[in-house]
Design an enzyme around this catalytic site. Structure first.
Site, short mmCIF file in Angstrom:
data_model
loop_
_atom_site.label_atom_id
_atom_site.label_comp_id
_atom_site.label_asym_id
_atom_site.label_seq_id
_atom_site.Cartn_x
_atom_site.Cartn_y
_atom_site.Cartn_z
N TYR A 68 -36.88 -6.87 74.58
CA TYR A 68 -37.36 -8.72 75.38
C TYR A 68 -37.57 -8.33 76.73
O TYR A 68 -38.54 -9.76 77.16
CB TYR A 68 -36.19 -9.08 74.59
N ARG A 71 -41.32 -8.26 76.17
CA ARG A 71 -41.81 -9.47 75.55
C ARG A 71 -41.67 -10.88 76.60
O ARG A 71 -43.14 -11.77 76.47
CB ARG A 71 -41.26 -9.82 74.07
N GLN A 101 -39.77 -20.26 63.81
CA GLN A 101 -38.91 -18.84 63.75
C GLN A 101 -39.26 -18.57 65.17
O GLN A 101 -38.67 -16.96 65.58
CB GLN A 101 -39.55 -18.23 62.60
N ASN A 102 -40.33 -18.86 65.93
CA ASN A 102 -40.48 -18.35 67.39
C ASN A 102 -39.18 -17.92 67.94
O ASN A 102 -39.35 -19.32 68.38
CB ASN A 102 -42.20 -18.90 67.38
N ASP A 104 -40.78 -17.56 71.35
CA ASP A 104 -41.68 -18.04 72.84
C ASP A 104 -41.09 -19.61 72.99
O ASP A 104 -40.85 -20.17 71.95
CB ASP A 104 -43.19 -17.74 72.45
N HIS A 119 -34.67 -18.88 65.62
CA HIS A 119 -33.96 -17.48 65.45
C HIS A 119 -34.35 -17.59 67.59
O HIS A 119 -34.12 -15.72 67.59
CB HIS A 119 -35.87 -16.40 65.23
N GLY A 185 -48.28 -20.57 59.79
CA GLY A 185 -48.51 -19.49 60.10
C GLY A 185 -46.85 -18.58 60.67
O GLY A 185 -46.74 -18.14 61.38
N SER A 187 -45.34 -16.03 57.17
CA SER A 187 -45.24 -14.78 56.02
C SER A 187 -44.30 -15.58 55.31
O SER A 187 -44.16 -15.23 54.10
CB SER A 187 -45.14 -13.65 55.78
N1 APR Z 1 -53.69 -18.81 62.50
C1 APR Z 1 -52.23 -19.24 61.29
N2 APR Z 1 -52.05 -18.03 60.68
C2 APR Z 1 -51.66 -16.65 60.96
C3 APR Z 1 -53.06 -16.59 62.53
C4 APR Z 1 -53.54 -17.37 63.11
N3 APR Z 1 -54.67 -17.29 63.73
N4 APR Z 1 -52.94 -14.46 62.28
C5 APR Z 1 -51.67 -14.48 61.48
N5 APR Z 1 -51.20 -15.51 60.75
C6 APR Z 1 -50.49 -15.21 59.39
C7 APR Z 1 -50.50 -14.33 58.78
O1 APR Z 1 -50.60 -14.08 57.85
C8 APR Z 1 -48.98 -14.30 58.25
O2 APR Z 1 -48.51 -15.20 57.30
O3 APR Z 1 -49.49 -15.66 60.69
C9 APR Z 1 -48.18 -15.21 59.51
C10 APR Z 1 -46.85 -13.72 60.40
O4 APR Z 1 -46.02 -13.58 59.24
P1 APR Z 1 -45.14 -12.71 60.17
O5 APR Z 1 -45.92 -11.87 61.13
O6 APR Z 1 -44.29 -12.15 58.99
O7 APR Z 1 -44.03 -13.35 60.56
P2 APR Z 1 -43.19 -14.87 60.57
O8 APR Z 1 -43.35 -15.60 59.30
O9 APR Z 1 -42.67 -15.39 61.91
O10 APR Z 1 -41.42 -13.69 60.83
C11 APR Z 1 -40.58 -14.03 61.15
O11 APR Z 1 -39.55 -11.89 60.80
O12 APR Z 1 -39.10 -10.90 62.42
C12 APR Z 1 -38.56 -11.56 62.17
O13 APR Z 1 -37.55 -12.97 63.36
C13 APR Z 1 -39.05 -12.30 63.16
O14 APR Z 1 -38.99 -14.68 63.86
C14 APR Z 1 -39.84 -13.59 62.74
C15 APR Z 1 -39.30 -14.06 61.26
#
Ligand code: APR
Length: 241
Positions: A68, A71, A101-102, A104, A119, A185, A187
């Site tokens: 952390y 980051r 969920q971010n 930042d 989170h 943004g 998954s």
């Molecule tokens: N613009 C929009 N979406 C994007 C971009 C972009 N430039 N680049 C990637 N993505 C999408 C990907 O296709 C994916 O669906 O953003 C999503 C990122 O998914 P993850 O990496 O799984 O992130 P997230 O969903 O925020 O994870 C949730 O998981 O590990 C834990 O605590 C952590 O808060 C996090 C949680």
């Protein structure tokens, strides 16, 4: 006469449309912050269980502090992007709540005023006995041995895997009263955050901004298959039409 004026005034207080945003790491990708599950994402470099779980903290807290700290330093070098800024601008005409969920602070720095961090927050720390105190340290480092006035070790103010998500009920209430739900943004891999979308009203309009396919098990989702910045431009066109 006074009653007429009151009635006219009342009609003027038109209820603003409520837009709730559920954002994830993808919205910060164009600011230069890695997502978690894309190729060469954070979870390809680190094991989640080592750096983002309560077990990892008990097993090897130095590794967690360092993860952390790195980051936090990186966050001091990046800026909000156009997607964060367009979301902040939505507040001019709409009742907007950002549920992110971010960890930042880019939504804050872009000007959004109502943000729920599901989170936690990277710029904040708390005693590891979680007595409720939270301190904002900005982009500084913390290490083992840094304690509060009671001598309790300080830790990142992050919700780790294996911990409760204190803001989830407040977030669900916001989604349940949204006229428009924008998922951007994320998954939708991590619960309970991903389960928030099922609280949407039957007649809510649901939009998804993501360049990839996302497994949103909901009907009538408008998928704007673009990056966050260009996707937000399209979203604003569609909801302003
Ligand atoms: N613009 C929009 N979406 C994007 C971009 C972009 N430039 N680049 C990637 N993505 C999408 C990907 O296709 C994916 O669906 O953003 C999503 C990122 O998914 P993850 O990496 O799984 O992130 P997230 O969903 O925020 O994870 C949730 O998981 O590990 C834990 O605590 C952590 O808060 C996090 C949680």
């Amino acid at each position: 006469e006074i009653l007429n004026i009151f009635v006219m005034l009342k009609c003027e207080i038109v209820m603003k449309r409520k837009i709730v945003i559920l954002s994830g790491a993808g919205i910060s990708a164009e600011s230069g912050i890695k997502t978690f599950r894309d190729s060469n994402g954070l979870w390809e470099e680190y094991r989640v269980e080592d750096v983002a779980s309560i077990d990892g903290w008990y097993r090897n807290p130095e590794i967690v502090q360092e993860f952390y700290n790195q980051r936090r330093v990186q966050l001091s070098t990046v800026e909000p992007n156009r997607a964060h800024k367009l979301i902040a601008q939505l507040e001019r005409e709409n009742d907007v709540v950002v549920i992110t969920q971010n960890v930042d602070n880019l939504h804050e720095r872009a000007g959004s005023s109502r943000i729920i961090h599901l989170h936690g927050e990277l710029t904040k720390i708390t005693p590891e006995d979680k007595n409720g105190d939270v301190y904002d340290i900005g982009y500084q480092q913390i290490k083992m041995g840094d304690c509060d006035s009671r001598g309790v070790q300080l830790r990142p103010y992050i919700v780790w895997f294996g911990e409760d998500v204190p803001e989830i009920n407040r977030a669900a209430e916001e989604v349940a009263t949204a006229d428009i739900l924008l998922i951007i943004g994320t998954s939708l891999n991590v619960y309970p955050a991903a389960g928030l979308i099922y609280y949407a009203k039957k007649d809510a309009q649901i939009y998804l901004i993501d360049p990839n396919d996302v497994n949103v098990r909901l009907a009538n989702v408008v998928h704007i298959k673009e990056n966050a910045t260009s996707g937000m431009e399209k979203f604003i066109e569609q909801v302003s039409a």
